[in-house]
Motif scaffolding. Structure first.
Motif, PDB file in Angstrom:
ATOM      1  N   VAL A 181     -28.074 -14.649  -6.220  1.00  0.00           N
ATOM      2  CA  VAL A 181     -27.247 -15.827  -6.441  1.00  0.00           C
ATOM      3  C   VAL A 181     -26.839 -15.912  -7.904  1.00  0.00           C
ATOM      4  N   TRP A 182     -27.802 -15.704  -8.803  1.00  0.00           N
ATOM      5  CA  TRP A 182     -27.486 -15.822 -10.238  1.00  0.00           C
ATOM      6  C   TRP A 182     -26.560 -14.705 -10.689  1.00  0.00           C
ATOM      7  N   ALA A 183     -26.778 -13.508 -10.149  1.00  0.00           N
ATOM      8  CA  ALA A 183     -25.898 -12.394 -10.526  1.00  0.00           C
ATOM      9  C   ALA A 183     -24.478 -12.661 -10.044  1.00  0.00           C
ATOM     10  N   LEU A 184     -24.380 -13.168  -8.811  1.00  0.00           N
ATOM     11  CA  LEU A 184     -23.058 -13.480  -8.255  1.00  0.00           C
ATOM     12  C   LEU A 184     -22.400 -14.610  -9.055  1.00  0.00           C
ATOM     13  N   ALA A 185     -23.190 -15.620  -9.395  1.00  0.00           N
ATOM     14  CA  ALA A 185     -22.655 -16.740 -10.191  1.00  0.00           C
ATOM     15  C   ALA A 185     -22.164 -16.234 -11.543  1.00  0.00           C
ATOM     16  N   SER A 186     -22.935 -15.340 -12.132  1.00  0.00           N
ATOM     17  CA  SER A 186     -22.539 -14.775 -13.418  1.00  0.00           C
ATOM     18  C   SER A 186     -21.217 -14.024 -13.297  1.00  0.00           C
ATOM     19  N   LEU A 187     -21.062 -13.284 -12.211  1.00  0.00           N
ATOM     20  CA  LEU A 187     -19.818 -12.543 -11.980  1.00  0.00           C
ATOM     21  C   LEU A 187     -18.637 -13.504 -11.886  1.00  0.00           C
ATOM     22  N   TRP A 188     -18.798 -14.558 -11.097  1.00  0.00           N
ATOM     23  CA  TRP A 188     -17.702 -15.501 -10.897  1.00  0.00           C
ATOM     24  C   TRP A 188     -17.359 -16.248 -12.184  1.00  0.00           C
ATOM     25  N   VAL A 189     -18.352 -16.684 -12.901  1.00  0.00           N
ATOM     26  CA  VAL A 189     -18.062 -17.415 -14.142  1.00  0.00           C
ATOM     27  C   VAL A 189     -17.490 -16.450 -15.184  1.00  0.00           C
ATOM     28  N   GLY A 190     -17.927 -15.184 -15.126  1.00  0.00           N
ATOM     29  CA  GLY A 190     -17.340 -14.171 -16.005  1.00  0.00           C
ATOM     30  C   GLY A 190     -15.861 -13.965 -15.703  1.00  0.00           C
ATOM     31  N   LEU A 191     -15.524 -13.957 -14.431  1.00  0.00           N
ATOM     32  CA  LEU A 191     -14.113 -13.833 -14.041  1.00  0.00           C
ATOM     33  C   LEU A 191     -13.327 -15.061 -14.530  1.00  0.00           C
ATOM     34  N   ALA A 192     -13.955 -16.219 -14.417  1.00  0.00           N
ATOM     35  CA  ALA A 192     -13.299 -17.456 -14.879  1.00  0.00           C
ATOM     36  C   ALA A 192     -13.056 -17.394 -16.384  1.00  0.00           C
ATOM     37  N   LEU A 193     -14.034 -16.858 -17.105  1.00  0.00           N
ATOM     38  CA  LEU A 193     -13.892 -16.717 -18.560  1.00  0.00           C
ATOM     39  C   LEU A 193     -12.748 -15.770 -18.898  1.00  0.00           C
ATOM     40  N   LEU A 194     -12.692 -14.661 -18.178  1.00  0.00           N
ATOM     41  CA  LEU A 194     -11.603 -13.696 -18.386  1.00  0.00           C
ATOM     42  C   LEU A 194     -10.251 -14.355 -18.115  1.00  0.00           C
ATOM     43  N   ALA A 195     -10.179 -15.101 -17.037  1.00  0.00           N
ATOM     44  CA  ALA A 195      -8.920 -15.779 -16.679  1.00  0.00           C
ATOM     45  C   ALA A 195      -8.504 -16.762 -17.767  1.00  0.00           C
ATOM     46  N   THR A 196      -9.475 -17.452 -18.330  1.00  0.00           N
ATOM     47  CA  THR A 196      -9.168 -18.419 -19.387  1.00  0.00           C
ATOM     48  C   THR A 196      -8.624 -17.705 -20.619  1.00  0.00           C
ATOM     49  N   LEU A 197      -9.233 -16.584 -20.967  1.00  0.00           N
ATOM     50  CA  LEU A 197      -8.753 -15.828 -22.130  1.00  0.00           C
ATOM     51  C   LEU A 197      -7.327 -15.334 -21.890  1.00  0.00           C
ATOM     52  N   LEU A 198      -7.071 -14.850 -20.691  1.00  0.00           N
ATOM     53  CA  LEU A 198      -5.713 -14.380 -20.375  1.00  0.00           C
ATOM     54  C   LEU A 198      -4.706 -15.534 -20.489  1.00  0.00           C
ATOM     55  N   ALA A 199      -5.105 -16.703 -20.023  1.00  0.00           N
ATOM     56  CA  ALA A 199      -4.222 -17.876 -20.088  1.00  0.00           C
ATOM     57  C   ALA A 199      -3.918 -18.249 -21.530  1.00  0.00           C
ATOM     58  N   ILE A 200      -4.940 -18.144 -22.392  1.00  0.00           N
ATOM     59  CA  ILE A 200      -4.749 -18.485 -23.808  1.00  0.00           C
ATOM     60  C   ILE A 200      -3.839 -17.444 -24.469  1.00  0.00           C
ATOM     61  N   TRP A 201      -4.110 -16.170 -24.226  1.00  0.00           N
ATOM     62  CA  TRP A 201      -3.336 -15.110 -24.899  1.00  0.00           C
ATOM     63  C   TRP A 201      -1.868 -15.131 -24.483  1.00  0.00           C
ATOM     64  N   PHE A 202      -1.633 -15.307 -23.181  1.00  0.00           N
ATOM     65  CA  PHE A 202      -0.267 -15.203 -22.686  1.00  0.00           C
ATOM     66  C   PHE A 202       0.406 -16.556 -22.487  1.00  0.00           C
TER      67      PHE A 202
END
Lengths: 145, 399
Positions: free
Chosen positions: B4-25
């Motif tokens: 569960v924690w590994a999966l949660a980490s993956l999802w929140v990591g994806l969310a973090l990546l998405a946020t960075l992409l939104a900021i950059w572009f």
């Protein structure tokens, strides 16, 4: 000295985005306004994300207003030190369009901008905002490097 | 627990990546989260298998569903009741026309041209009937129209448009049993009581560290959402209307709205949009691009055909072009909510879902791309044309 505004640049607008270059441009504009006895408008533009979703848009606008108001306090303080007549304002939209439009409606005599924008994407396109303002502005534009 | 924690980490990591992409572009986080979800599923699915991302896990489904509910509530709470009261006639007419046109048009194209069955076709109509309130609002702010009667009426109309979408979603696919009747009656009672009860309750018990206001609202949203689902409807339907009826009270409590936004954007909506994106099948889109083109065309044409007489009737000739352009944009939030509802309830399959989400995104993105690609300070255009014309006249008269 107040009341003796004989220079060509009686009204100056500086585009402010909170970046290091924006701060440099603002300081330059303040010093210029002091030496020419001009009024200065510090103008920030909050650019909505595209395509916007309503809640995100409102959140962004609230954050942008808060962020710029904090920055503006420092600028007002600096303007008071230099005894420069200052106004601040925040608009929403495309930065170039808002700067050019505001400069026209306020009959600004000089626009001052930083050379590079804040985001990495904008840094890749060197001074894209400044370049477009140069192209469309009705008045002289000073770009601060 | 570790999984569960590994999966949660993956999802929140994806969310973090998405946020960075939104900021950059400088694009919206919702869009980057959908795209990140799609790409993540593509790669993780190829490496580990289709269940690798865990998008169907119960806890992820719960967080995603909560994200949709709270986001919808906040969207409803953005309504300005004063503007709505003053412009309600225009808002109702324009909003309903803006909804019915694409609703019927896209349904017809899905059924008669794409040969989708009846229920998937209705779902396509619902998903593509929305108008992006945010796009309209952003442009209104930019041009200063938000303070004019024209702007206020259009904004109010967008809320009515989206209300039509939400009601259609909640009722068309409902089985219409005694449960539906109970849901409707309870909802009406709740909607009448809330504007009276809520501010008094908050005044008496609110303003504390324990966040009573957030708990109260979540209790309400979960309760009504549960009742909606029990009756065969959709949980976002009561959430949007609760937001609208509380817009004059909770909606004006800036501090509370900000705290809810933190909860929503910080944790909930990334799960929703990434999950929505993870169900999009890129191979399906590549195999049948004309399906997407047909749906996109249907949306655009049906909006114009539906809105044209209304524009003329309200004498919006001066702002006509702008008006049409704004109303073309599809709301990302309600469009994806509708499509995901259809997929979750077996109304549409993954291929149809992929086409609908792609169309929703395209009709949100493409108008913006055109506007930016041919960027010109709009206010200068008429002046520039006039100056050229004046110079030509001057040249002729001096010859």
């Amino acid at each position: 000295m107040k009341g003796r505004r004989h220079s060509q640049f009686q009204k100056i607008l500086v585009g402010f985005d909170g970046s290091h270059q924006g701060e440099k441009a603002t300081e330059t504009a303040l010093v210029l306004a002091k030496s020419l006895d001009s009024t200065l408008l510090v103008f920030a533009v909050a650019r909505p994300p595209e395509p916007a979703t309503m809640v995100e848009l409102d959140a962004m606008l609230d954050d942008a207003r808060e962020h710029f108001e904090v920055q503006f306090k420092k600028i007002v303080q600096r303007a008071n030190e230099l005894d420069v007549e200052l106004r601040t304002d925040i608009a929403v939209g495309h930065p170039v369009e808002q700067i050019v439009h505001r400069a026209e409606t306020d009959h600004v005599d000089l626009i001052v901008l930083g050379r590079r924008g804040k985001s990495r994407f904008e840094r890749m396109l060197v001074g894209s905002t400044a370049e477009k303002v140069l192209r469309y502005a009705h008045c002289p534009v000073m770009v601060v490097c | 627990m570790q999984n569960v924690w590994a999966l949660a980490s993956l999802w929140v990591g994806l969310a973090l990546l998405a946020t960075l992409l939104a900021i950059w572009f400088k694009i919206s986080t919702a869009l980057t989260e959908i795209v990140v979800g799609t790409v993540a599923q593509l790669f993780i699915g190829a490496l580990v298998g289709t269940k690798g991302l865990g998008a169907s896990s119960e806890w992820i489904t719960f967080l995603a569903g909560t994200g949709a509910i709270v986001l919808t509530f906040l969207a409803g709470a953005e309504l300005d009741p004063v503007i709505f009261r003053t412009k309600w006639k225009e808002a109702m007419v324009v909003g309903l026309v803006g909804f019915i046109g694409p609703f019927l048009g896209c349904t017809a194209v899905a059924h008669y041209i794409l040969h989708w069955a009846v229920r998937p076709s209705w779902l396509a109509g619902v998903a593509l009937s929305t108008t992006s309130v945010a796009v309209v609002y952003a442009v209104m702010l930019e041009l200063g129209f938000n303070k004019t009667d024209f702007g206020k009426a259009i904004l109010a109309a967008c809320f009515v448009n989206d209300l039509g979408t939400v009601i259609a979603l909640g009722l068309i696919f409902s089985p219409f049993t005694i449960r539906t009747l109970i849901f409707v009656v309870v909802s009406i009672v709740v909607f009448f009581i809330l504007p009276f009860l809520t501010p008094r309750f908050f005044k008496h018990y609110g303003g504390r560290v324990s966040e009573l206001e957030a708990k109260y609202l979540l209790f309400l949203l979960f309760g009504m959402g549960g009742l909606a689902v029990w009756s065969g409807s959709e949980a976002v339907l009561p959430a949007y209307i609760i937001g609208m009826v509380l817009a004059g009270t909770v909606g004006k409590d800036h501090a509370l709205v900000r705290r809810l936004r933190t909860l929503t954007f910080g944790l909930l909506t990334p799960f929703y949009f990434i999950r929505a994106g993870s169900f999009v099948s890129v191979p399906v889109l590549i195999k049948a691009p004309l399906v997407f083109a047909a749906l996109f065309g249907a949306k655009m044409v049906s909006k114009i055909v539906g809105l044209f007489p209304t524009v003329k009737a309200f004498k919006y000739q001066r702002e006509e072009g702008l008006y049409y352009t704004l109303m073309m944009s599809t709301g990302l939030t309600f469009g994806t909510i509708s499509a995901l509802f259809g997929l979750s309830h077996g109304v549409i399959d993954q291929a149809q879902y992929s086409h609908l989400v792609a169309t929703v995104i395209a009709s949100a993105v493409i108008p913006t791309m055109f506007a930016n690609a041919w960027f010109m300070p709009r206010h200068l255009l008429p002046k520039a044309e006039k100056e050229v014309a004046a110079k030509e006249v001057s040249a002729v008269t001096t010859d």
